[in-house]
Scaffold this motif. Sequence first.
Motif, short mmCIF file in Angstrom:
data_model
loop_
_atom_site.label_atom_id
_atom_site.label_comp_id
_atom_site.label_asym_id
_atom_site.label_seq_id
_atom_site.Cartn_x
_atom_site.Cartn_y
_atom_site.Cartn_z
N MET A 223 0.84 -1.17 0.00
CA MET A 223 0.00 0.00 0.00
C MET A 223 0.89 1.24 0.00
N ASP A 224 0.57 2.18 -0.85
CA ASP A 224 1.29 3.44 -0.93
C ASP A 224 0.80 4.37 0.18
N VAL A 225 1.51 5.49 0.35
CA VAL A 225 1.15 6.48 1.37
C VAL A 225 0.95 7.83 0.72
N LEU A 226 -0.07 8.56 1.18
CA LEU A 226 -0.33 9.93 0.74
C LEU A 226 -0.13 10.86 1.92
N SER A 227 0.23 12.11 1.65
CA SER A 227 0.34 13.09 2.73
C SER A 227 -0.25 14.42 2.31
N ALA A 228 -0.77 15.14 3.31
CA ALA A 228 -1.28 16.50 3.12
C ALA A 228 -0.53 17.37 4.13
N SER A 229 0.17 18.36 3.65
CA SER A 229 1.00 19.20 4.50
C SER A 229 0.41 20.60 4.62
N TYR A 230 -0.01 20.95 5.82
CA TYR A 230 -0.69 22.22 6.08
C TYR A 230 0.22 23.42 5.77
N ALA B 233 5.39 5.88 -3.04
CA ALA B 233 5.11 4.54 -3.55
C ALA B 233 5.76 3.50 -2.65
N ASN B 234 5.02 2.43 -2.35
CA ASN B 234 5.54 1.30 -1.59
C ASN B 234 6.39 0.47 -2.55
N ASP B 235 7.63 0.16 -2.13
CA ASP B 235 8.50 -0.62 -3.02
C ASP B 235 8.39 -2.13 -2.78
N ALA B 236 7.39 -2.55 -1.99
CA ALA B 236 7.11 -3.97 -1.69
C ALA B 236 8.16 -4.64 -0.82
N SER B 237 9.11 -3.89 -0.29
CA SER B 237 10.11 -4.47 0.61
C SER B 237 10.04 -3.84 2.00
N GLY B 238 8.94 -3.14 2.28
CA GLY B 238 8.79 -2.49 3.57
C GLY B 238 9.30 -1.06 3.60
N SER B 239 9.70 -0.55 2.46
CA SER B 239 10.19 0.82 2.36
C SER B 239 9.34 1.59 1.35
N PHE B 240 9.53 2.89 1.35
CA PHE B 240 8.78 3.75 0.43
C PHE B 240 9.74 4.55 -0.42
#
Length: 113
Positions: free
Chosen positions: A1-8, A17-24
Amino acid sequence: MDVLSASYDDGKIAWYANDASGSFGSQQVISTLADGASSVYAADVDGDGAIDLLSASAADDKIAWYLNVRSAAPTVSPTTVSPTTNAPSTTSPTMPPTGSPTTESPTTGMHIG
């Protein structure tokens, strides 16, 4: 699963993007125009099979839709869905028969679209 962020502070909507090895992977900036960004949500807004994004930003009172245009390099086309009052978050969008996306802003409960 990928991660999204919203920065105020810098109005940035970003994707990791998730690289499928536990890292992004490195930050992929979607937009820097979400003034006071407070949330981002991923869903297939227009039913074309591609995951689009929605963001809510309080400082500019905006809910924006980032259409995934599915090109060779992931790109999005931002569209302001509707101005709202102090939009802190957004929920799952739906696409009505008119072809215009709708979503709700939980603070006001108003239907945006």
